[in-house]
Design an enzyme around this catalytic site. Structure first.
Site, PDB file in Angstrom:
ATOM      1  N   ASP A 180      23.979  -7.384  -4.430  1.00 23.32           N
ATOM      2  CA  ASP A 180      22.895  -8.393  -4.909  1.00 23.32           C
ATOM      3  C   ASP A 180      23.104  -9.742  -4.057  1.00 23.32           C
ATOM      4  O   ASP A 180      24.340 -10.124  -3.744  1.00 23.32           O
ATOM      5  CB  ASP A 180      22.930  -8.548  -6.204  1.00 23.32           C
ATOM      6  N   GLU A 227      23.152 -14.395 -18.696  1.00 26.26           N
ATOM      7  CA  GLU A 227      24.728 -14.892 -18.874  1.00 26.26           C
ATOM      8  C   GLU A 227      24.665 -16.428 -19.431  1.00 26.26           C
ATOM      9  O   GLU A 227      23.820 -16.940 -19.021  1.00 26.26           O
ATOM     10  CB  GLU A 227      25.540 -14.710 -17.607  1.00 26.26           C
TER      11      GLU A 227
END
Length: 264
Positions: free
Chosen positions: A66, A153
């Site tokens: 990623d 997050e």
């Protein structure tokens, strides 16, 4: 032949679960999607390696990365030939930030035959609806793209948004975002999350949702007990041929055949 390969991979997986075993040598699986064969069991480096107990990431056949604007230049062909089968690429965050390298990374991955999906970094200072619209504005429909990703997050280092809503609010906002994107793209997004966020919010309670879990110092079954997962981010300091500097590396949970079926 495909059935035989699947049985072999299953055997490797079962052996690896119980004890530390040498990782299989990198190999080319005898499955050929558009772009070329899947390179399995890659041996990527790590600038800050972890000593894995029990089943290690290397025992999984399908790996990917990623990335965001912070990655240096990427030679996508080299990365693919070394074992990068997929890439999740940052597209947006909040309701007004777009990653300036999204299109560059996406186009490079597509040319090299690396399957890609886009991800959105969520901020709790804007509504789910506003953020979903921003993502849709910046990520065109692509029938060959993987399911996109909602990255949830805590954001303690943000200069503009450090809110920490309660778990019920977090899950409600997540469902709104997921539903809007699913209606637009025709695929339900994956949810990426971290250990502390998962613990604090109960995000794992979301139904009909696939999870991508970060755990750089333990297998997900230990860090996220009883939680199903599709992708595991096992390092943020990976070294991959063709990519300048450190990069996040992930594994897909199952076999190459299941990967091709899942990825469409």
């Amino acid at each position: 032949m495909f059935k035989y390969l699947g049985l072999c991979l299953l055997a490797v997986s079962l052996i690896s679960c119980g004890s530390r075993q040498p990782a299989p040598e990198p190999q080319t699986a005898r499955v050929t999607p558009v772009g070329g064969p899947v390179v399995t069991y890659p041996k990527f480096g790590d600038s800050d390696p972890h000593e894995w107990e029990g089943r290690s990431p290397r025992s999984y056949p399908v790996h990917g990365i990623d990335i965001s604007r912070w990655q240096g230049a990427i030679d996508w062909r080299t990365a693919r030939n070394s074992g990068v089968s997929f890439a999740f690429i940052k597209a947006t965050e909040g309701g007004d930030v777009a990653d300036p390298k999204f299109e560059l990374h996406r186009d490079g991955a597509k040319r090299a035959g690396v399957r890609y999906g886009a991800y959105h970094y969520y901020y709790f200072c804007r509504t789910a609806e506003e953020q979903a619209r921003w993502f849709i504005r910046n990520v065109p429909k692509d029938p060959n793209a993987l399911p996109h990703v909602l990255d949830m997050e805590w954001t303690p280092r943000s200069r503009t948004c450090t809110k920490r809503p309660d778990g019920a609010t977090v899950r409600s906002e997540a469902l709104k975002f997921l539903s809007i994107l699913e209606r637009h793209y025709g695929k339900r997004p994956i949810v990426y999350t971290t250990v502390d966020f998962y613990r604090d919010t109960g995000i794992g309670k979301l139904r009909a949702t696939q999870f991508w879990l970060r755990s750089v110092a333990g297998h997900p079954r230990e860090v996220y007990p009883r939680q199903n997962w599709t992708f595991w981010q096992y390092t943020g300091t990976g070294i991959v041929p063709g990519i300048e500097g450190n990069v996040d590396i992930n594994v897909f949970r199952s076999s190459p055949e299941h990967w091709l079926e899942w990825a469409g």
